[in-house]
Design an enzyme around this catalytic site. Sequence first.
Site, PDB file in Angstrom:
ATOM      1  N   ASP A 136      -9.751   3.143   2.325  1.00 32.69           N
ATOM      2  CA  ASP A 136      -9.154   4.269   2.743  1.00 32.69           C
ATOM      3  C   ASP A 136      -9.545   4.050   3.825  1.00 32.69           C
ATOM      4  O   ASP A 136     -10.641   5.224   4.243  1.00 32.69           O
ATOM      5  CB  ASP A 136      -7.847   4.469   2.885  1.00 32.69           C
ATOM      6  CG  ASP A 136      -6.915   5.233   3.716  1.00 32.69           C
ATOM      7  OD1 ASP A 136      -6.997   4.664   4.340  1.00 32.69           O
ATOM      8  OD2 ASP A 136      -5.396   5.372   3.051  1.00 32.69           O
ATOM      9  N   CYS A 138      -1.672   2.639  -6.890  1.00 37.51           N
ATOM     10  CA  CYS A 138      -0.791   1.926  -6.702  1.00 37.51           C
ATOM     11  C   CYS A 138       0.462   1.619  -6.529  1.00 37.51           C
ATOM     12  O   CYS A 138       0.756   2.033  -7.309  1.00 37.51           O
ATOM     13  CB  CYS A 138      -1.536   0.466  -7.296  1.00 37.51           C
ATOM     14  SG  CYS A 138      -4.218   0.346  -6.458  1.00 37.51           S
ATOM     15  N   THR A 197       5.423  -3.350  12.504  1.00 36.14           N
ATOM     16  CA  THR A 197       6.297  -1.824  12.102  1.00 36.14           C
ATOM     17  C   THR A 197       5.673  -2.069  10.582  1.00 36.14           C
ATOM     18  O   THR A 197       5.661  -2.361   9.625  1.00 36.14           O
ATOM     19  CB  THR A 197       7.850  -2.477  12.053  1.00 36.14           C
ATOM     20  OG1 THR A 197       8.232  -3.174  10.728  1.00 36.14           O
ATOM     21  CG2 THR A 197       8.519  -2.808  13.071  1.00 36.14           C
ATOM     22  N   CYS A 231      -4.339  -0.795  -2.650  1.00 34.27           N
ATOM     23  CA  CYS A 231      -5.211   0.486  -2.264  1.00 34.27           C
ATOM     24  C   CYS A 231      -6.203   0.565  -3.374  1.00 34.27           C
ATOM     25  O   CYS A 231      -6.331  -0.381  -3.373  1.00 34.27           O
ATOM     26  CB  CYS A 231      -3.877   1.776  -3.528  1.00 34.27           C
ATOM     27  SG  CYS A 231      -3.122   0.727  -5.412  1.00 34.27           S
ATOM     28  N   ASP A 259       7.165  -0.635   7.229  1.00 28.72           N
ATOM     29  CA  ASP A 259       7.772  -0.691   6.196  1.00 28.72           C
ATOM     30  C   ASP A 259       8.092  -0.043   5.128  1.00 28.72           C
ATOM     31  O   ASP A 259       6.766  -0.274   3.929  1.00 28.72           O
ATOM     32  CB  ASP A 259       8.371  -2.179   6.630  1.00 28.72           C
ATOM     33  CG  ASP A 259       8.937  -3.114   7.448  1.00 28.72           C
ATOM     34  OD1 ASP A 259       8.751  -2.169   8.511  1.00 28.72           O
ATOM     35  OD2 ASP A 259       8.537  -4.121   7.712  1.00 28.72           O
ATOM     36  N   SER A 265       4.201  -6.812   4.509  1.00 34.49           N
ATOM     37  CA  SER A 265       3.291  -5.597   3.978  1.00 34.49           C
ATOM     38  C   SER A 265       4.422  -4.914   4.307  1.00 34.49           C
ATOM     39  O   SER A 265       4.977  -4.506   4.672  1.00 34.49           O
ATOM     40  CB  SER A 265       2.100  -5.317   4.986  1.00 34.49           C
ATOM     41  OG  SER A 265       2.503  -5.215   6.243  1.00 34.49           O
ATOM     42  N   CYS A 303       1.062  -1.225  -0.418  1.00 33.86           N
ATOM     43  CA  CYS A 303       0.136  -0.090  -0.052  1.00 33.86           C
ATOM     44  C   CYS A 303       0.761   1.490   0.251  1.00 33.86           C
ATOM     45  O   CYS A 303       1.948   0.668   0.154  1.00 33.86           O
ATOM     46  CB  CYS A 303      -0.913  -0.139   1.159  1.00 33.86           C
ATOM     47  SG  CYS A 303      -2.066   0.891   1.196  1.00 33.86           S
ATOM     48  N   THR A 304       0.101   2.818   0.431  1.00 32.13           N
ATOM     49  CA  THR A 304       1.065   3.637   0.249  1.00 32.13           C
ATOM     50  C   THR A 304       1.958   3.873   1.472  1.00 32.13           C
ATOM     51  O   THR A 304       3.108   3.854   1.731  1.00 32.13           O
ATOM     52  CB  THR A 304       1.084   4.801  -0.349  1.00 32.13           C
ATOM     53  OG1 THR A 304      -0.443   4.657  -1.900  1.00 32.13           O
ATOM     54  CG2 THR A 304       0.999   6.126  -0.516  1.00 32.13           C
ATOM     55  N   GLY A 305       1.354   3.875   2.817  1.00 34.31           N
ATOM     56  CA  GLY A 305       1.556   4.303   3.921  1.00 34.31           C
ATOM     57  C   GLY A 305       1.689   3.146   4.843  1.00 34.31           C
ATOM     58  O   GLY A 305       2.697   3.096   5.536  1.00 34.31           O
ATOM     59  N   ASN A 306       1.606   1.740   4.260  1.00 30.16           N
ATOM     60  CA  ASN A 306       1.368   0.231   5.413  1.00 30.16           C
ATOM     61  C   ASN A 306       1.924   0.810   7.169  1.00 30.16           C
ATOM     62  O   ASN A 306       2.343   0.198   7.559  1.00 30.16           O
ATOM     63  CB  ASN A 306       3.184   0.339   4.898  1.00 30.16           C
ATOM     64  CG  ASN A 306       3.221  -0.837   5.915  1.00 30.16           C
ATOM     65  OD1 ASN A 306       4.391  -1.122   6.257  1.00 30.16           O
ATOM     66  ND2 ASN A 306       1.985  -2.253   5.468  1.00 30.16           N
ATOM     67  N   SER A 307       0.369   1.602   6.616  1.00 32.04           N
ATOM     68  CA  SER A 307      -0.186   1.547   8.411  1.00 32.04           C
ATOM     69  C   SER A 307      -1.667   0.974   8.750  1.00 32.04           C
ATOM     70  O   SER A 307      -2.019   1.167  10.008  1.00 32.04           O
ATOM     71  CB  SER A 307      -0.111   3.197   8.985  1.00 32.04           C
ATOM     72  OG  SER A 307      -0.936   4.219   7.779  1.00 32.04           O
ATOM     73  N   CYS A 308      -1.726   1.221   7.147  1.00 29.48           N
ATOM     74  CA  CYS A 308      -3.615   0.895   7.920  1.00 29.48           C
ATOM     75  C   CYS A 308      -4.095  -0.780   7.468  1.00 29.48           C
ATOM     76  O   CYS A 308      -4.277  -1.965   7.748  1.00 29.48           O
ATOM     77  CB  CYS A 308      -4.382   1.905   7.584  1.00 29.48           C
ATOM     78  SG  CYS A 308      -5.795   1.444   7.884  1.00 29.48           S
ATOM     79  N   ARG A 309      -4.812  -0.543   5.552  1.00 32.06           N
ATOM     80  CA  ARG A 309      -5.480  -2.088   5.151  1.00 32.06           C
ATOM     81  C   ARG A 309      -4.159  -2.958   4.773  1.00 32.06           C
ATOM     82  O   ARG A 309      -4.420  -3.962   4.927  1.00 32.06           O
ATOM     83  CB  ARG A 309      -5.498  -1.614   3.400  1.00 32.06           C
ATOM     84  CG  ARG A 309      -6.821  -0.123   4.030  1.00 32.06           C
ATOM     85  CD  ARG A 309      -7.079   0.029   2.863  1.00 32.06           C
ATOM     86  NE  ARG A 309      -5.877   1.093   2.482  1.00 32.06           N
ATOM     87  CZ  ARG A 309      -6.528   2.169   1.718  1.00 32.06           C
ATOM     88  NH1 ARG A 309      -6.601   2.331  -0.014  1.00 32.06           N
ATOM     89  NH2 ARG A 309      -4.702   3.016   1.042  1.00 32.06           N
ATOM     90  N   SER A 310      -3.075  -2.284   4.495  1.00 32.76           N
ATOM     91  CA  SER A 310      -2.062  -3.935   4.105  1.00 32.76           C
ATOM     92  C   SER A 310      -2.142  -4.133   5.431  1.00 32.76           C
ATOM     93  O   SER A 310      -1.064  -5.719   5.257  1.00 32.76           O
ATOM     94  CB  SER A 310      -0.608  -2.924   3.984  1.00 32.76           C
ATOM     95  OG  SER A 310      -0.189  -2.038   4.348  1.00 32.76           O
TER      96      SER A 310
END
Length: 151
Positions: free
Chosen positions: A103, A86, A60, A79, A62, A32, A7-14
Amino acid sequence: MKVLILCTGNSCRSQMAHGFLQSFDKDMIVRSAGTAAAGKLNAGAVKAMQEVGIDISHHTSDPVEMYLKEEWDYVITVCGGANESCPMFTGKVNKRLHIGFDDPSHATGTPEFIESEFRRVRDEIKDRFYDFYVKDIKGGLTPECYCGNQN
């Protein structure tokens, strides 16, 4: 089996997809990453996953560059909306898939509504990644131990 979720931010969905996929099969290697890793997980995602018994608080956020030199069976982008692009993965991949989601970190409104958006997206991720797991990883065979509960 090695699966990388992007994903873009790797903080939520991924991160939620990572947690669910790993819960379906402890023997799989699941990671992820993000093209612009946020550096920390979204608290709403961590809480939503805790509600279904999956602890992702130790994950984490990453950068994708960590994984470019590895070989992957699957790279899956998660995404969603038209405002997002993406991420591209230039490493060695057997199969690339896109399983997109809204998101929930962009939700606005009351705290109750925002929490409900995290739950909605969490449940969509669970359903679609379980379908992926059964159809693509297990070849259409439902694992004997799966009862629909996440512990």
